[in-house]
Write a protein that holds these residues in place. Structure first.
Motif, PDB file in Angstrom:
ATOM      1  N   GLU A  69     -30.628   4.498   8.828  1.00 40.54           N
ATOM      2  CA  GLU A  69     -29.324   4.389   9.480  1.00 40.54           C
ATOM      3  C   GLU A  69     -28.649   3.034   9.226  1.00 40.54           C
ATOM      4  O   GLU A  69     -27.479   2.855   9.553  1.00 40.54           O
ATOM      5  CB  GLU A  69     -29.478   4.604  11.001  1.00 40.54           C
ATOM      6  CG  GLU A  69     -29.700   6.060  11.361  1.00 40.54           C
ATOM      7  CD  GLU A  69     -30.156   6.247  12.807  1.00 40.54           C
ATOM      8  OE1 GLU A  69     -29.381   6.759  13.605  1.00 40.54           O
ATOM      9  OE2 GLU A  69     -31.308   5.878  13.118  1.00 40.54           O
ATOM     10  N   GLY A 133     -35.926  16.054  15.695  1.00 42.85           N
ATOM     11  CA  GLY A 133     -36.265  14.793  16.360  1.00 42.85           C
ATOM     12  C   GLY A 133     -37.025  14.982  17.669  1.00 42.85           C
ATOM     13  O   GLY A 133     -37.501  14.002  18.251  1.00 42.85           O
ATOM     14  N   VAL A 225     -23.191  22.143  23.249  1.00 40.81           N
ATOM     15  CA  VAL A 225     -22.186  21.468  22.420  1.00 40.81           C
ATOM     16  C   VAL A 225     -21.777  22.387  21.279  1.00 40.81           C
ATOM     17  O   VAL A 225     -22.578  23.182  20.816  1.00 40.81           O
ATOM     18  CB  VAL A 225     -22.752  20.166  21.819  1.00 40.81           C
ATOM     19  CG1 VAL A 225     -23.053  19.153  22.897  1.00 40.81           C
ATOM     20  CG2 VAL A 225     -23.999  20.428  20.982  1.00 40.81           C
ATOM     21  N   THR A 229     -19.510  20.609  12.070  1.00 40.60           N
ATOM     22  CA  THR A 229     -19.263  19.307  11.447  1.00 40.60           C
ATOM     23  C   THR A 229     -20.223  19.122  10.281  1.00 40.60           C
ATOM     24  O   THR A 229     -21.340  18.637  10.464  1.00 40.60           O
ATOM     25  CB  THR A 229     -19.513  18.169  12.475  1.00 40.60           C
ATOM     26  OG1 THR A 229     -18.843  18.491  13.690  1.00 40.60           O
ATOM     27  CG2 THR A 229     -19.029  16.836  11.954  1.00 40.60           C
TER      28      THR A 229
HETATM   29  P1  NAD Z   1     -26.426  13.634  10.940  1.00 41.26           P
HETATM   30  O1  NAD Z   1     -27.479  13.771   9.903  1.00 41.26           O
HETATM   31  O2  NAD Z   1     -25.080  13.168  10.564  1.00 41.26           O
HETATM   32  O3  NAD Z   1     -26.951  12.657  12.105  1.00 41.26           O
HETATM   33  C1  NAD Z   1     -28.207  12.769  12.665  1.00 41.26           C
HETATM   34  C2  NAD Z   1     -28.633  11.432  13.253  1.00 41.26           C
HETATM   35  O4  NAD Z   1     -29.897  11.577  13.889  1.00 41.26           O
HETATM   36  C3  NAD Z   1     -28.802  10.338  12.212  1.00 41.26           C
HETATM   37  O5  NAD Z   1     -28.277   9.158  12.755  1.00 41.26           O
HETATM   38  C4  NAD Z   1     -30.316  10.274  12.034  1.00 41.26           C
HETATM   39  O6  NAD Z   1     -30.771   9.026  11.610  1.00 41.26           O
HETATM   40  C5  NAD Z   1     -30.782  10.571  13.438  1.00 41.26           C
HETATM   41  N1  NAD Z   1     -32.159  11.092  13.486  1.00 41.26           N
HETATM   42  C6  NAD Z   1     -32.698  12.069  12.719  1.00 41.26           C
HETATM   43  N2  NAD Z   1     -33.982  12.276  13.070  1.00 41.26           N
HETATM   44  C7  NAD Z   1     -34.259  11.409  14.076  1.00 41.26           C
HETATM   45  C8  NAD Z   1     -35.418  11.126  14.846  1.00 41.26           C
HETATM   46  N3  NAD Z   1     -36.562  11.782  14.645  1.00 41.26           N
HETATM   47  N4  NAD Z   1     -35.334  10.168  15.798  1.00 41.26           N
HETATM   48  C9  NAD Z   1     -34.186   9.513  16.001  1.00 41.26           C
HETATM   49  N5  NAD Z   1     -33.060   9.718  15.301  1.00 41.26           N
HETATM   50  C10 NAD Z   1     -33.096  10.654  14.343  1.00 41.26           C
HETATM   51  O7  NAD Z   1     -26.377  15.066  11.628  1.00 41.26           O
HETATM   52  P2  NAD Z   1     -25.235  15.607  12.601  1.00 41.26           P
HETATM   53  O8  NAD Z   1     -24.350  16.511  11.840  1.00 41.26           O
HETATM   54  O9  NAD Z   1     -24.655  14.467  13.326  1.00 41.26           O
HETATM   55  O10 NAD Z   1     -26.065  16.530  13.578  1.00 41.26           O
HETATM   56  C11 NAD Z   1     -26.955  15.973  14.498  1.00 41.26           C
HETATM   57  C12 NAD Z   1     -27.290  17.008  15.545  1.00 41.26           C
HETATM   58  O11 NAD Z   1     -26.149  17.312  16.305  1.00 41.26           O
HETATM   59  C13 NAD Z   1     -27.749  18.356  14.995  1.00 41.26           C
HETATM   60  O12 NAD Z   1     -29.079  18.369  14.619  1.00 41.26           O
HETATM   61  C14 NAD Z   1     -27.455  19.263  16.163  1.00 41.26           C
HETATM   62  O13 NAD Z   1     -28.530  19.234  17.084  1.00 41.26           O
HETATM   63  C15 NAD Z   1     -26.236  18.631  16.797  1.00 41.26           C
HETATM   64  N6  NAD Z   1     -25.056  19.450  16.435  1.00 41.26           N
HETATM   65  C16 NAD Z   1     -24.527  19.360  15.190  1.00 41.26           C
HETATM   66  C17 NAD Z   1     -23.465  20.177  14.837  1.00 41.26           C
HETATM   67  C18 NAD Z   1     -22.876  20.122  13.452  1.00 41.26           C
HETATM   68  O14 NAD Z   1     -22.099  21.023  13.112  1.00 41.26           O
HETATM   69  N7  NAD Z   1     -23.162  19.112  12.658  1.00 41.26           N
HETATM   70  C19 NAD Z   1     -22.928  21.075  15.772  1.00 41.26           C
HETATM   71  C20 NAD Z   1     -23.489  21.144  17.044  1.00 41.26           C
HETATM   72  C21 NAD Z   1     -24.556  20.317  17.350  1.00 41.26           C
END
Ligand code: NAD
Length: 489
Positions: A69, A133, A225, A229
């Motif tokens: 990150e 995670g 949520v 995205t």
């Molecule tokens: P992303 O890859 O942009 O961000 C994920 C973040 O989580 C990063 O900062 C990463 O370093 C961190 N991370 C990953 N594994 C980790 C761990 N074991 N411990 C601590 N931090 C950790 O992904 P995103 O698109 O932001 O999605 C993240 C989450 O949001 C999804 O997994 C989901 O649960 C939720 N979400 C995403 C969406 C979407 O459309 N992207 C929609 C609804 C919910």
């Protein structure tokens, strides 16, 4: 123009900028996982709230525990925490600059993270750290996971999000500072319950009195949520620069739709997000179920047939007349009736919105992503509706066909013979079962960890078997047509 506080006036000529004085913001929320979704979702709601003149003491401090990150945090810091969010719809793009993040902390810097988490100003800790995670084994924390085991052995040196939270709650308790609320925003059913199990489970290993304190005083509301995205593509980043002149090192693109339903359980106050569209409820379960059974199950319904016939994107599937008719048939006849009724919420309207969202070509959601991880998803998204309908003696033919299409996909080839790259953590087992099922369809249902006792439900097993035989004999399109013809009659 580069993003930064000093350039907002200039940037306001080509995009919407924060409609408030950022110097008036003070920290209230610490967030782990400042990825695309957090920035497209919570940060947008908060930016809307700040623009009403309210809640300026709830700005976000970004935290991270993973070295990968670092680059993103450095980029955000160089932009004073500012970034753009562009909503994309057919032919329309709306870019705005979001100002909710006022600080980011060096990822993995334990002392700096603890200083934020023990600051009395921080009253909520939010998480979007991906489904992976959460180190769970079934319903319990997986203490065999090396990261969790290390934190359990020495909480004072903890490095996981859950260990840091437990450790900070201990520090706050010792200092007489009230605890913060822990608000999980990852896409997991009952995400608050899950997070509580991890934090208290870890605390209990280190110090049972701390675990009791957390159980007594800390709120872990569940939340649902929603906003698609995807990861940002280089082409999108370039087009932002070309169209707006804004230089953003970390731009976010997402659909216009946004939803957040949160349980009304906070132990140390909360921002008044209801004024900007967040729904606060007693129990989030019916909202989770509606999403799982209409949206997530809908994704599975289009993903397998559309991928098998060679389509690439969700919007391709929705433009394919036959796949679209199959989607509508399964949704209207079998899925919608199993979604819970919620006062003031129409299931039909929800389905109409989902249908339009899936068809949005600007999102570029791939069928491969939607087809991913079926071994985890089918038991959560599809099979509960099958069980419920079977218990009521209702038709499950469409859902059995979704299962058979998934099995056909797990065989590992598209209809034109193209190999499918492994697309599930349990791919090898699934593929072996799917290959055995080509001659003996019921072999696929013998995977009890997935199908449970549905494999021995004669009605379901017969429907699944005859669909799978027909898929191998006649092909995907004729089978969909035959199902639709029967379903109409
Ligand atoms: P992303 O890859 O942009 O961000 C994920 C973040 O989580 C990063 O900062 C990463 O370093 C961190 N991370 C990953 N594994 C980790 C761990 N074991 N411990 C601590 N931090 C950790 O992904 P995103 O698109 O932001 O999605 C993240 C989450 O949001 C999804 O997994 C989901 O649960 C939720 N979400 C995403 C969406 C979407 O459309 N992207 C929609 C609804 C919910």
């Amino acid at each position: 123009v580069a993003l930064g506080n000093g350039n907002l006036a200039e940037i306001s000529k080509s995009a919407r900028v924060p409609a408030y004085d950022r110097t008036s913001l003070t920290p209230g929320i610490a967030h782990f996982g400042v990825g695309n979704f957090h920035r497209a979702h919570q940060c947008v709601y908060l930016d809307d709230l700040f623009a009403t003149g309210a809640g300026h003491d709830w700005a976000v401090v970004g935290l991270g525990v993973r070295p990968e990150e670092k680059a993103a945090f450095a980029d955000l810091a160089a932009q004073d925490g500012l970034f753009t969010v562009t909503e994309v719809d057919e032919g329309v793009r709306r870019t705005r600059v979001i100002g909710s993040v006022i600080r980011v902390v060096e990822p993995g810097d334990r002392a700096a993270i603890m200083a934020v988490l023990t600051d009395p100003a921080i009253r909520i800790v939010t998480l979007t750290i991906t489904e992976g995670g959460y180190y769970m084994s079934g319903d319990e924390p997986d203490f065999d996971h090396p990261d969790l085991a290390a934190d359990a052995a020495d909480l004072d040196a903890s490095r996981t999000v859950f260990g840091l939270i437990a450790s900070a709650l201990a520090g706050r308790h010792a200092a007489g500072t009230p605890p913060f609320t822990v608000l999980c925003c990852d896409n997991l059913p009952h995400n608050g319950v899950l997070t509580r199990r991890l934090v208290t489970g870890l605390a209990r290993k280190a110090d049972p009195a701390l675990a009791d304190h957390i159980e007594r005083t800390v709120a872990f509301p569940n939340s649902m949520v929603d906003r698609i995205t995807p990861a940002t593509t280089p082409a999108q980043a370039q087009s932002l620069r070309a169209e707006t002149g804004i230089e953003d090192k970390r731009p976010v693109f997402c659909e216009p739709f946004i939803q957040w339903v949160v349980e009304e359980r906070f132990c140390n106050g909360r921002p008044a997000l209801e004024s900007v569209g967040v729904t606060f409820v007693e129990d989030v379960t019916p909202y989770e179920l509606m999403k799982l059974r209409i949206l997530n199950a809908g994704h599975a319904t289009i993903a397998y047939p559309a991928a098998l016939v060679g389509l690439t994107y969700a919007h391709d599937a929705m433009r394919d007349d036959l796949v679209l008719r199959f989607f509508r048939d399964v949704e209207e006849n079998e899925l919608l009736p199993t979604a819970p009724g919620i006062e003031g919420v129409s299931r039909e309207d929800y389905l109409a919105t989902v249908t339009a969202r899936f068809a949005n070509p600007a999102i570029g959601d791939t069928l491969r992503r939607l087809a991913l991880d079926g071994s985890n998803r089918q038991p959560k998204f599809i099979l509960p509706s099958v069980r419920e309908r079977r218990a009521r003696g209702e038709d499950i033919s469409g859902l059995a066909l979704v299962g058979a299409l998934w099995c056909r996909y797990c065989y590992g080839t598209l209809e034109d013979g193209t190999a499918i790259e492994p697309n599930d953590p349990n791919w090898d087992t699934l593929q072996a079962a799917a290959r055995a099922a080509r001659d003996e369809p019921r072999r696929f249902l013998e995977q009890r960890d997935i199908f449970g006792d549905l494999g021995s439900d004669a009605v379901y097993a017969d429907a699944f078997a005859s669909h799978l035989e027909a898929l191998w004999r006649d092909g995907v399109r004729p089978v969909l047509e035959a199902h639709l013809a029967r379903s109409k009659s």
